[in-house]
Design an enzyme around this catalytic site. Structure first.
Site, PDB file in Angstrom:
ATOM      1  CB  CYS A 123      28.742  17.733  55.705  1.00 45.71           C
ATOM      2  SG  CYS A 123      29.987  18.312  54.519  1.00 45.71           S
ATOM      3  CG  ASP A 134      31.187  16.543  48.961  1.00 45.07           C
ATOM      4  OD1 ASP A 134      31.461  17.033  47.857  1.00 45.07           O
ATOM      5  OD2 ASP A 134      31.823  15.604  49.459  1.00 45.07           O
TER       6      ASP A 134
END
Length: 594
Positions: free
Chosen positions: A385, A390
């Site tokens: 990401c 996350d």
């Protein structure tokens, strides 16, 4: 109102105007913290290391009740415990570190209203008599703020909790060498190797010390590749397919920028990951972000892989929103669930407007895509990401859950969380603000999203998971409670520096000591990959978690006790069958000729 006296056998000696001293506590063999699925009905049970700070007669006003409920409020260094008066509905047990916000508002001349909002969608109000506090030289509001928000993780209750000793420590659930050997990455003649480049966290402080990389890649190449990746988070192995050699690796975004920078060492890393499987000539790079977000990051000197510089890659975006969108969506869900004035006829449209299930759908679709590429196309996948802690953790762990039946067992699920979330540096402190009153812009329930996604998959495959839904709600409860050290701090290095493993207890220690409570009696091992069909038609609101305190849902799930009975019954039947087989095993007579 009068300040209640304290029973001597419960708290030791009580002196007016002073804090109650630490209690000499003799723990019982089965005195363990309540699970989230066990709502508090009985009397207060003091935990080892828990001190009572004050007691106060109050009135409770809660959206979950009708009218005002009289009772006694205990504040300890771990929780706020409301004991309802005899004949009233039930008690309320709130870990103080799970509190999100505390408001104090004067009412009549001699009282004030204390409003408490928790991170787990519980909102409760207490009416407190000022005169009682003055006589006892106590202020409930000030004492609560002091203990709920100590300001440092090292001061949360996990460091004071002193439970009984267990035979097995939860800190030993995940062993790097054992796990990577299990999946075949560290076997002899493997195309992967163990790198000690990050020993003592000297090179990448948000990564674990032990990394697995392609055997053909030198540490020097890894170093130079890490300089090209955000936060130095270079591509490393998460999972290896036991049959087709396809892998899942994880990293952060490359530092491409608007000038379209490139790094030969990083390109070489991706190429060697691709070559580690002979079943496919292509490698897939799955950037879990929306395209617009990834392009915007190029202006900050970062961005995404440029396909013309990487040989034989297939690149795609995952359209999973960032932490700020997730936080806003979760806040809307909180408002919906806790509001007493929602029209029944608009419940579904209001739920849709929160966009919570849309976020869940996007995550699950990306995880299914990754698992399908590895299983069906026999190709390796690189997942990232922005910084890789996350959305990356969500996708890698969910894809591994779908691909590997081991992670669908009670022990394997613990290993999955320890490995993909804790060792690879998901920022549990930043995302959950343990022990601090300042809810920063970094706050976002990313890990709770993951648990929600797991719950959704268990609804598709109710017999394929050895653990039950109560494990998920129990983990969610103690993500915020700070009773255990498992989810403290932002990285393995920080947990080491703050002596978490020696000064606190692991959540898994307790889970494994009462494992029967978390077993699925209908479990039947399903080998290989599972690929659920993800559609808004099949997704549901995880009521056991998000509506646990809602009056329309509370106490409407009587299954837990029956599930425990079924687990014990199954164990008894298996034991009886084994005994009968042994008893009636035919005796083989061997004739010996003279």
């Amino acid at each position: 109102m009068q300040m209640s006296t304290v029973d001597e056998h419960e708290t030791g000696q009580y002196e007016q105007g002073k804090e109650i001293d630490r209690v000499e506590h003799v723990p019982e063999q089965d005195r363990t913290p309540q699970s989230s699925h066990q709502q508090s009905h009985g009397s207060f049970v003091q935990l080892p290391g828990e001190n009572i700070i004050l007691l106060q007669e109050v009135e409770c006003v809660d959206a979950c009740f009708d009218g005002h409920i009289r009772g006694q409020l205990r504040l300890t260094n771990f929780r706020l415990f409301f004991s309802a008066a005899e004949g009233e509905p039930h008690d309320i047990d709130i870990p103080v570190h799970s509190i999100h916000k505390i408001d104090k508002k004067s009412q009549a001349e001699n009282s004030y209203r204390l409003t408490i909002q928790c991170k787990q969608f519980l909102a409760v109000q207490f009416t407190v008599n000022k005169q009682t506090q003055e006589r006892k030289n106590k202020d409930l509001y000030q004492s609560l703020v002091k203990h709920a928000f100590p300001g440092e993780e090292g001061k949360v209750f996990a460091y004071e909790y002193r439970p009984r000793k267990y035979k097995e420590s939860g800190w030993e659930v995940y062993d790097f060498e054992r796990e990577y050997t299990r999946m075949g990455a560290l076997l002899e003649n493997s195309k992967w190797r163990h790198s000690v480049l990050n020993k003592d966290f000297q090179h990448i402080d948000t990564y674990p010390e032990d990394l697995v990389v392609p055997a053909s890649v030198t540490d020097e190449v890894i170093k130079k590749s890490s300089y090209f990746r955000s936060m130095g988070r270079v591509p490393v192995l998460s999972w290896l397919h036991p049959n087709n050699e396809a892998s899942i690796t994880r990293c952060s975004q490359p530092c491409v920028g608007i000038s379209r920078k490139r790094c030969e060492e990083d390109e070489a890393m991706i190429a060697e990951i691709r070559k580690a499987t002979t079943k496919s000539t292509h490698i897939y790079i799955c950037d879990s972000r929306p395209s617009v977000n990834a392009h915007a990051n190029k202006a900050k000197g970062k961005g995404f892989e440029l396909p013309e510089f990487y040989e034989n890659i297939e690149f795609s975006f995952g359209n999973i929103e960032n932490i700020h969108e997730v936080r806003a969506s979760n806040n809307r869900l909180r408002d919906l669930v806790t509001s007493p004035n929602i029209e029944e006829s608009k419940w579904l449209s209001n739920l849709e407007s929160t966009k919570w299930l849309q976020h869940i759908q996007a995550i699950l679709q990306e995880a299914v895509k990754v698992a399908s590429i590895v299983e069906n196309k026999k190709s390796s996948v690189v997942v990232h990401c922005s910084d890789g802690w996350d959305r990356t953790s969500q996708i890698t762990s969910l894809a591994m859950l779908l691909l590997d039946p081991y992670y669908r067992t009670l022990q394997g699920f613990q290993v999955l969380i320890e490995k993909e979330w804790l060792s690879f540096g998901h920022q549990f402190q930043a995302r959950h603000c343990h022990g601090t009153q300042d809810i920063t812009t970094d706050y976002s329930p990313i890990f709770m999203q993951f648990l929600d996604c797991v719950w959704q998959v268990t609804q598709h495959y109710p017999y394929s998971f050895q653990f039950n839904k109560y494990l998920l709600t129990f983990i969610g409860q103690h993500l915020y409670s700070c009773l255990y050290g498992t989810f403290l701090f932002d990285s393995e290095r920080q947990r080491r520096d703050n002596e978490v493993k020696t000064k606190t207890q692991s959540l898994w220690t307790h889970v494994n000591s009462v494992s029967t409570e978390f077993l699925n009696p209908l479990y039947k091992e399903r080998p290989g990959c599972i690929l659920p069909m993800i559609s808004m038609r099949t997704l549901r609101l995880w009521r056991e978690n998000w509506m646990a305190y809602h009056p329309f849902y509370r106490f409407q799930d009587p299954l837990f006790e029956r599930l425990i009975e079924l687990v014990h019954l199954r164990e008894k039947i298996v034991s009886n069958c084994d005994e009968l087989r042994a008893r009636h095993q035919p005796t083989v007579k061997i004739a010996v000729s003279s």
